[in-house]
Design an enzyme around this catalytic site. Structure first.
Site, PDB file in Angstrom:
ATOM      1  N   SER A  55       0.791  -1.236   0.000  1.00 32.93           N
ATOM      2  CA  SER A  55       0.000   0.000   0.000  1.00 32.93           C
ATOM      3  C   SER A  55       0.821   1.283   0.000  1.00 32.93           C
ATOM      4  O   SER A  55       0.246   2.377  -0.068  1.00 32.93           O
ATOM      5  CB  SER A  55      -0.954   0.012   1.201  1.00 32.93           C
ATOM      6  OG  SER A  55      -2.070  -0.813   0.947  1.00 32.93           O
ATOM      7  N   LYS A  62       0.128   3.719  -2.793  1.00 33.86           N
ATOM      8  CA  LYS A  62      -0.840   4.819  -2.721  1.00 33.86           C
ATOM      9  C   LYS A  62      -0.165   6.188  -2.705  1.00 33.86           C
ATOM     10  O   LYS A  62      -0.817   7.204  -2.986  1.00 33.86           O
ATOM     11  CB  LYS A  62      -1.742   4.645  -1.497  1.00 33.86           C
ATOM     12  CG  LYS A  62      -2.658   3.417  -1.562  1.00 33.86           C
ATOM     13  CD  LYS A  62      -3.536   3.324  -0.329  1.00 33.86           C
ATOM     14  CE  LYS A  62      -4.533   2.164  -0.420  1.00 33.86           C
ATOM     15  NZ  LYS A  62      -3.913   0.847  -0.241  1.00 33.86           N
ATOM     16  N   SER A  86      -5.690   3.633   4.479  1.00 37.37           N
ATOM     17  CA  SER A  86      -5.232   2.740   3.408  1.00 37.37           C
ATOM     18  C   SER A  86      -6.419   2.153   2.651  1.00 37.37           C
ATOM     19  O   SER A  86      -6.543   0.941   2.468  1.00 37.37           O
ATOM     20  CB  SER A  86      -4.352   1.620   3.970  1.00 37.37           C
ATOM     21  OG  SER A  86      -3.520   1.105   2.950  1.00 37.37           O
ATOM     22  N   LYS A 127       3.262   6.284   5.154  1.00 34.82           N
ATOM     23  CA  LYS A 127       2.281   5.366   4.574  1.00 34.82           C
ATOM     24  C   LYS A 127       2.776   3.958   4.791  1.00 34.82           C
ATOM     25  O   LYS A 127       3.936   3.644   4.501  1.00 34.82           O
ATOM     26  CB  LYS A 127       2.107   5.639   3.074  1.00 34.82           C
ATOM     27  CG  LYS A 127       1.079   4.746   2.406  1.00 34.82           C
ATOM     28  CD  LYS A 127      -0.317   5.107   2.863  1.00 34.82           C
ATOM     29  CE  LYS A 127      -1.301   3.967   2.603  1.00 34.82           C
ATOM     30  NZ  LYS A 127      -1.176   2.848   3.551  1.00 34.82           N
TER      31      LYS A 127
END
Length: 475
Positions: A64, A67, A305, A416
């Protein structure tokens, strides 16, 4: 080696060994379980110096952290005023409380659209005194094309809600739940209860077994056409009902069924057919609903997320960039072209398969992700993206990350996360002891502790991260 240039050798050293600091990554990496692969790079953005690096040019699964690319491309392409729109159109006219013509619903992939919001939108027909529709129900989902899932998504996760298809028609995240009543005698079957608001069918043969048999049990979902789900397996007796969530498999049929139910609930007569044409539809606007604006969507995507938002934006970016129905493949082309041309990111042989990071086909090097972080920090006055990153010990997916919840890291790291089975990644920033901003990328793939219990399997990760980020802070 005599044929290699000095510049190439310097770059190789920077991104393979800790040249500029005393941070011994190979030594710290011994905290990780045997077999784990590590790629790491940290750069002081104040003096433009690499602090430490290890396998930073090696391709790994970004999960993720992907992203970050999606958020940046969305900012550069769509802009802060962007909103997803769901609209009602008609090719007919309203006469004598009757819509003489088709009702067209244009879906554009709104990942936050709820059934309640859709009902409110359809209720606008009632306010226009429409009591009957003589034509057909036309669902315009032409903004997206081909499959509604990315290549490389694991097949046996497709019934899970985190893998729900980010289709043009996306209602309640294309996810529903079923209540299971396993308070039955051993040998009897579990009972299924589907809440009335979900237009799906769930059936199966799940048997209640003894505790001695429970170690050999698992529940499997088999998907059939028309959003029918068959649950198989066995389970021990449960004293209270519990819910299981599943991903909608046919979003168009699901949306059509919900719309027809809501029209009926509103007392609007409809006896026509449902059509889903490939070409975009035009008509007179009757009503419209807008999602939250891009900054709010990105904040939710990054903090929580949210895969649905990520992949809805991924294909929407491609639709806006190429002005044609967007596939996941087109999304990959658009994202790389946009970030290469506008942010100067060099993807090289990287592979981008989706915007969420769910795909096992994605291959990104830590140094490539670092380029995105550098651009974000350098252009924060225009992008305003740093506030979307989760804050250690405070919110999002690192609010309780064990390695970051103690001073000086708590509240001082924004990053993140990226997690898949065997993957523990971080990409973000910290402010070091001298008040200088540091960008870092951590890719850990192949992480396994074998048969250790879940409550202890993260202990090596916590030890590794605690050591390396405290050293970077003090560096």
């Amino acid at each position: 080696m005599k044929y290699l240039s000095k510049n190439w050798l310097l770059v190789s050293l920077i991104f393979s060994t800790p040249v500029f600091s005393q941070i011994d990554i190979p030594m710290i990496a011994q905290q990780l379980p045997q077999g784990a692969s590590l790629g790491f790079v940290a750069k002081n953005l104040h003096n433009n110096q690499i602090i430490t690096g290890y396998n930073a040019s090696t391709f790994m699964l970004p999960a993720s952290t992907q992203k970050v690319f999606t958020a940046l491309a969305a900012k550069l392409t769509l802009g802060d005023q962007f909103q997803f729109e769901t609209s009602l159109l008609t090719n007919g006219k309203i006469q004598n409380n009757t819509l003489n013509g088709d009702l067209i619903i244009k879906f554009t992939g709104d990942p936050d659209l709820t059934s309640g919001q859709l009902y409110t939108l359809l209720a606008q027909l009632k306010k226009q005194n429409i009591q009957k529709i003589t034509g057909n129900l036309i669902l315009d989902t032409s903004i997206f094309a081909s499959h509604d899932r990315g290549s490389g998504w694991i097949w046996n996760d497709l019934t899970m809600c985190f893998n729900s298809p980010p289709a043009a028609a996306n209602i309640d995240n294309n996810c529903f739940y079923v209540d299971l009543d396993a308070n039955q005698s051993i040998g009897e079957n579990v009972k299924f209860n589907v809440p009335s608001q979900f237009p799906i069918l769930v059936f199966g043969q799940v048997q209640v077994v003894s505790n001695a048999e429970s170690g050999y049990c698992q529940l499997d979902a088999v998907v059939h056409d028309n959003n029918r789900y068959q649950i198989k397996g066995c389970i021990t007796r449960q004293s209270k009902p519990f819910g299981l969530s599943f991903a909608v498999q046919d979003p168009d049929a699901y949306a059509a069924a919900i719309v027809q139910r809501q029209l009926n609930r509103l007392g609007i007569q409809f006896n026509g057919n449902v059509q889903i044409p490939r070409q975009p539809q035009k008509g007179t606007l009757l009503a419209q609903h807008f999602s939250k604006s891009l900054p709010d969507l990105l904040k939710k995507m990054m903090k929580k997320s949210d895969n649905q938002i990520a992949d809805a934006l991924f294909r929407t970016i491609a639709y806006q960039y190429y002005k044609r129905p967007a596939t996941f493949q087109l999304g990959a082309m658009a994202l790389k072209n946009i970030l290469a041309k506008q942010a100067g990111i060099k993807f090289g042989n990287s592979i981008v398969a989706d915007g969420s990071g769910l795909s096992r086909h994605n291959l990104i090097a830590p140094e490539t992700m670092l380029q995105a972080l550098e651009y974000i920090e350098k252009n924060e006055d225009k992008l305003h993206l740093l506030g979307a990153f989760p804050i250690a010990g405070m919110d999002g997916t690192i609010s309780g990350r064990g390695s970051l919840i103690q001073p000086p890291l708590v509240k001082n790291v924004i990053a993140k996360t990226g997690s898949l089975k065997g993957v523990y990644n971080l990409a973000g920033f910290m402010t070091n002891a001298r008040g200088e901003r540091v960008a870092f990328v951590q890719f850990i793939n192949g992480y396994s502790t074998g048969e250790l219990e879940n409550k202890t399997k993260r202990a090596p990760l916590v030890q590794f991260e605690s050591q390396i980020y405290n050293k970077i802070y003090a560096e």
